[in-house]
Design a protein around this motif. Structure first.
Motif, PDB file in Angstrom:
ATOM      1  N   ILE A 168      -9.021  -1.764  11.221  1.00  0.00           N
ATOM      2  CA  ILE A 168      -9.100  -2.695  10.094  1.00  0.00           C
ATOM      3  C   ILE A 168      -7.966  -3.704  10.260  1.00  0.00           C
ATOM      4  O   ILE A 168      -6.799  -3.352  10.122  1.00  0.00           O
ATOM      5  CB  ILE A 168      -8.985  -1.965   8.749  1.00  0.00           C
ATOM      6  CG1 ILE A 168     -10.063  -0.886   8.622  1.00  0.00           C
ATOM      7  CG2 ILE A 168      -9.081  -2.948   7.583  1.00  0.00           C
ATOM      8  CD1 ILE A 168      -9.945  -0.022   7.375  1.00  0.00           C
ATOM      9  N   TRP A 188     -10.500  -1.614  -1.521  1.00  0.00           N
ATOM     10  CA  TRP A 188     -10.348  -0.162  -1.645  1.00  0.00           C
ATOM     11  C   TRP A 188     -11.717   0.507  -1.770  1.00  0.00           C
ATOM     12  O   TRP A 188     -11.962   1.570  -1.181  1.00  0.00           O
ATOM     13  CB  TRP A 188      -9.485   0.166  -2.845  1.00  0.00           C
ATOM     14  CG  TRP A 188      -9.228   1.627  -3.047  1.00  0.00           C
ATOM     15  CD1 TRP A 188      -9.628   2.406  -4.093  1.00  0.00           C
ATOM     16  CD2 TRP A 188      -8.482   2.504  -2.179  1.00  0.00           C
ATOM     17  NE1 TRP A 188      -9.195   3.703  -3.934  1.00  0.00           N
ATOM     18  CE2 TRP A 188      -8.490   3.790  -2.772  1.00  0.00           C
ATOM     19  CE3 TRP A 188      -7.822   2.322  -0.961  1.00  0.00           C
ATOM     20  CZ2 TRP A 188      -7.860   4.885  -2.188  1.00  0.00           C
ATOM     21  CZ3 TRP A 188      -7.196   3.428  -0.375  1.00  0.00           C
ATOM     22  CH2 TRP A 188      -7.214   4.676  -0.992  1.00  0.00           C
ATOM     23  N   TRP A 191     -13.318   0.813   1.616  1.00  0.00           N
ATOM     24  CA  TRP A 191     -12.765   1.918   2.399  1.00  0.00           C
ATOM     25  C   TRP A 191     -13.337   3.249   1.929  1.00  0.00           C
ATOM     26  O   TRP A 191     -13.742   4.089   2.739  1.00  0.00           O
ATOM     27  CB  TRP A 191     -11.247   1.935   2.299  1.00  0.00           C
ATOM     28  CG  TRP A 191     -10.633   3.243   2.698  1.00  0.00           C
ATOM     29  CD1 TRP A 191     -10.058   4.173   1.882  1.00  0.00           C
ATOM     30  CD2 TRP A 191     -10.552   3.798   4.024  1.00  0.00           C
ATOM     31  NE1 TRP A 191      -9.633   5.260   2.600  1.00  0.00           N
ATOM     32  CE2 TRP A 191      -9.924   5.050   3.926  1.00  0.00           C
ATOM     33  CE3 TRP A 191     -10.955   3.347   5.274  1.00  0.00           C
ATOM     34  CZ2 TRP A 191      -9.687   5.857   5.019  1.00  0.00           C
ATOM     35  CZ3 TRP A 191     -10.718   4.159   6.384  1.00  0.00           C
ATOM     36  CH2 TRP A 191     -10.084   5.396   6.249  1.00  0.00           C
ATOM     37  N   GLY A 195     -16.118   2.489   4.876  1.00  0.00           N
ATOM     38  CA  GLY A 195     -15.303   2.744   6.055  1.00  0.00           C
ATOM     39  C   GLY A 195     -15.052   4.214   6.329  1.00  0.00           C
ATOM     40  O   GLY A 195     -15.319   4.715   7.436  1.00  0.00           O
ATOM     41  N   SER A 196     -14.548   4.926   5.327  1.00  0.00           N
ATOM     42  CA  SER A 196     -14.176   6.328   5.549  1.00  0.00           C
ATOM     43  C   SER A 196     -15.382   7.234   5.738  1.00  0.00           C
ATOM     44  O   SER A 196     -15.247   8.340   6.277  1.00  0.00           O
ATOM     45  CB  SER A 196     -13.331   6.828   4.378  1.00  0.00           C
ATOM     46  OG  SER A 196     -14.083   6.828   3.174  1.00  0.00           O
ATOM     47  N   LEU A 217      -4.260  -2.518   0.546  1.00  0.00           N
ATOM     48  CA  LEU A 217      -4.900  -1.358   1.160  1.00  0.00           C
ATOM     49  C   LEU A 217      -3.876  -0.367   1.692  1.00  0.00           C
ATOM     50  O   LEU A 217      -3.998   0.848   1.466  1.00  0.00           O
ATOM     51  CB  LEU A 217      -5.836  -1.813   2.282  1.00  0.00           C
ATOM     52  CG  LEU A 217      -6.551  -0.685   3.039  1.00  0.00           C
ATOM     53  CD1 LEU A 217      -7.401   0.154   2.105  1.00  0.00           C
ATOM     54  CD2 LEU A 217      -7.396  -1.259   4.182  1.00  0.00           C
TER      55      LEU A 217
END
Length: 559
Positions: A168, A188, A191, A195-196, A217
């Protein structure tokens, strides 16, 4: 933190490692091969080591912050990704930035290196080829292998796309985005929900950014429950650590030593950048600290301390305190919306006033559920029975607290702000600067006063501002309204008289005759009705506004 494995051991878990994986031992070595003009610095040595660690450690988490134009994106996102692909051709790397075009630019540059260095005409051969049917800048794959690069913006999706590594790079475009709570929440949210969730087992995550805001972030990742997993590499332009406090520099520099620049910047150029950028921008972009240590609104050195307790055990109420020689005690509460690991804190304070001075006696600062908030409120009321007014901001859980307790506890006053947090903090800044606000020393304090000072120093760029809100609310009600405003006016009048007398003695000016009944800039000269002219039934809100106006005119006259 997960145990460190060498690359072959990690890759063998699901991929076939390359036999020539050690041809370029670090991303820096590969960077020198594809860009011969690359200038290697101590900072980039540290970044190389961190990137190599991240790609050889299952489930590693890395945050890198460096001054702009010093090679962090070039080394981590570009040559770092190329280095990882050279070592493992089945690695799927996701590259994310604040918008898709920038992410695609990273992917395009990596792809161009692969196509350029293919051994033709005696050129360097990376041993990598792009698949003929899968070579778009936003998503390309290596020929004969599963590895490649996927590039998306923060509005994009990785749905259905598993990644074996996630980079990122710059989740915020600029200061304006970082200052926006809405945009910070959006980053956030990406993510957490995107993303996560697309990480394969053991996938490393590397975040590269400029620390514009404490709540960006990186700030949220570090503050989260699993924040201990993140390795943070911050390399400031200027080594400004305090060795006396045990602080060290990431590069082992001495305080006052500038970064050896990968762009050839000289000491004079660094100094010019510091002056041109200004305090906040320099601290954010070049030092990796989103807030000036001194504070933007309430400066550290403004706070006064008291070292003798103003309270004693209440003679008749067990577990309660009593304050002698006080002109009044009040409570100030700032409530939170919800109780989560990342939510704001509930802050409740107890303040005492003596003339123009106010003293913070007690404070609770916790993440609390609504039920726990009611319990804490009742406990504070029981501990300080002299506190008559209990000011509660009518927002978040404050509205429900007011409705639940107003019929049970006397003196609950709802406060509805009409100005921003910043404006409210600025409104009471003069009384703090003038030395009228006292915090207890750590030896006698019933709470941790340095937490308030630190939060105030970071405001308005800090991750939290709950103590600031509660404090500005208390000071506004105690010193800029009602009798408190008059006490502040009397204090300013005395300071003005002393200034006039000092000027007269020094012969610096011909002072006008000033009496105790005449402030330096009175209400009459400013077009406000004087007390003798005011109607007997003047509206209380208008009276408070008039007192505030007079107080600030008097204060500004002194300056």
């Amino acid at each position: 933190m997960a145990a460190t494995l060498n690359w072959a051991e990690y890759a063998a878990r699901s991929f076939e490692p390359r036999p020539d994986a050690d041809r370029w031992p670090t991303p820096g070595a590969l960077a020198k091969a594809v860009e011969p003009d690359t200038m290697q610095t101590l900072a980039l040595d540290l970044v190389d080591e961190a990137v190599a660690w991240a790609y050889s450690t299952p489930d590693s988490r890395l945050i890198v912050s460096m001054p702009p134009q010093e090679g962090k994106s070039q080394r981590v996102t570009k040559t770092g990704s190329l280095w990882a692909l050279h070592r493992n051709r089945d690695l799927k790397i996701g590259i994310v930035s604040y918008n898709k075009p920038l992410a695609e630019e990273f992917g395009r540059d990596i792809r161009n290196w692969v196509t350029t260095y293919n051994g033709e005409e005696g050129s360097l051969d990376l041993g990598l080829r792009i698949a003929r049917d899968n070579g778009a800048a936003s998503r390309w794959q290596l020929a004969g292998h599963r590895g490649g690069v996927i590039c998306v913006g923060l509005k994009g999706s990785l749905t259905g796309r598993r990644v074996d590594a996630l980079v990122i790079d710059d989740p915020f475009a600029d200061k304006e985005q970082a200052d926006s709570a809405y945009y910070r929440d959006r980053v956030w949210g990406w993510w957490q929900s995107v993303g996560s969730t697309r990480l394969s087992s053991g996938a490393p995550v590397i975040v590269i950014l400029t620390r514009w805001h404490e709540d960006d972030l990186a700030g949220r990742l570090i503050a989260a429950e699993d924040g201990h997993r993140w390795r943070v590499i911050n390399i400031p332009a200027l080594a400004d650590h305090d060795a006396a406090k045990g602080q060290t520099d990431a590069l082992g520099r001495s305080p006052g030593e500038w970064l050896k620049s990968a762009r050839g910047r000289t000491t004079a150029q660094w100094e010019a950048i510091r002056i041109t950028a200004g305090t906040r921008v320099f601290n954010a972009l070049y030092q990796g600290r989103p807030s000036p240590d001194s504070g933007d609104v309430w400066r550290r050195h403004w706070w006064r301390r008291y070292s003798v307790p103003l309270w004693s055990q209440h003679p008749t109420v067990p577990g309660a305190y009593r304050v002698e020689e006080s002109d009044g005690l009040v409570m100030s509460w700032d409530m939170a919306f919800k109780d989560t690991k990342s939510s704001d804190f509930v802050v409740g304070q107890v303040w005492a006033r003596r003339g123009a001075n106010v003293y913070l006696l007690d404070q609770v600062r916790k993440r609390l559920t609504f039920t726990e908030t009611l319990t804490a409120f009742k406990a504070m009321v029981a501990r300080w029975p002299q506190a008559t007014a209990k000011y509660v901001e009518d927002k978040a859980n404050g509205t429900a607290v007011i409705n639940t307790l107003k019929s049970k506890i006397p003196g609950i006053v709802e406060v509805t702000p009409t100005e921003s947090k910043y404006a409210r903090a600025n409104a009471v800044a003069p009384v703090i600067e003038a030395g009228n606000v006292f915090l207890p020393t750590g030896e006698i304090a019933l709470f941790e006063p340095d937490e308030l000072i630190n939060e105030a120093a970071e405001f308005p760029n800090g991750a939290h501002d709950d103590q600031v809100d509660a404090t500005s609310q208390a000071l506004s009600q105690m010193l800029l309204d009602g009798t408190g405003a008059q006490a502040w006016i009397d204090y300013v009048r005395r300071k003005a008289e002393a200034l006039v007398q000092a000027q007269a003695v020094a012969g610096d000016a011909e002072p006008e005759q000033t009496t105790a009944a005449e402030p330096p800039v009175d209400a009459e000269s400013a077009g406000e009705p004087t007390p003798s002219e005011a109607a007997p039934a003047e509206d209380p809100a208008a009276a408070r506004q008039r007192a505030r106006n007079a107080a600030f005119r008097a204060y500004n006259h002194l300056r």
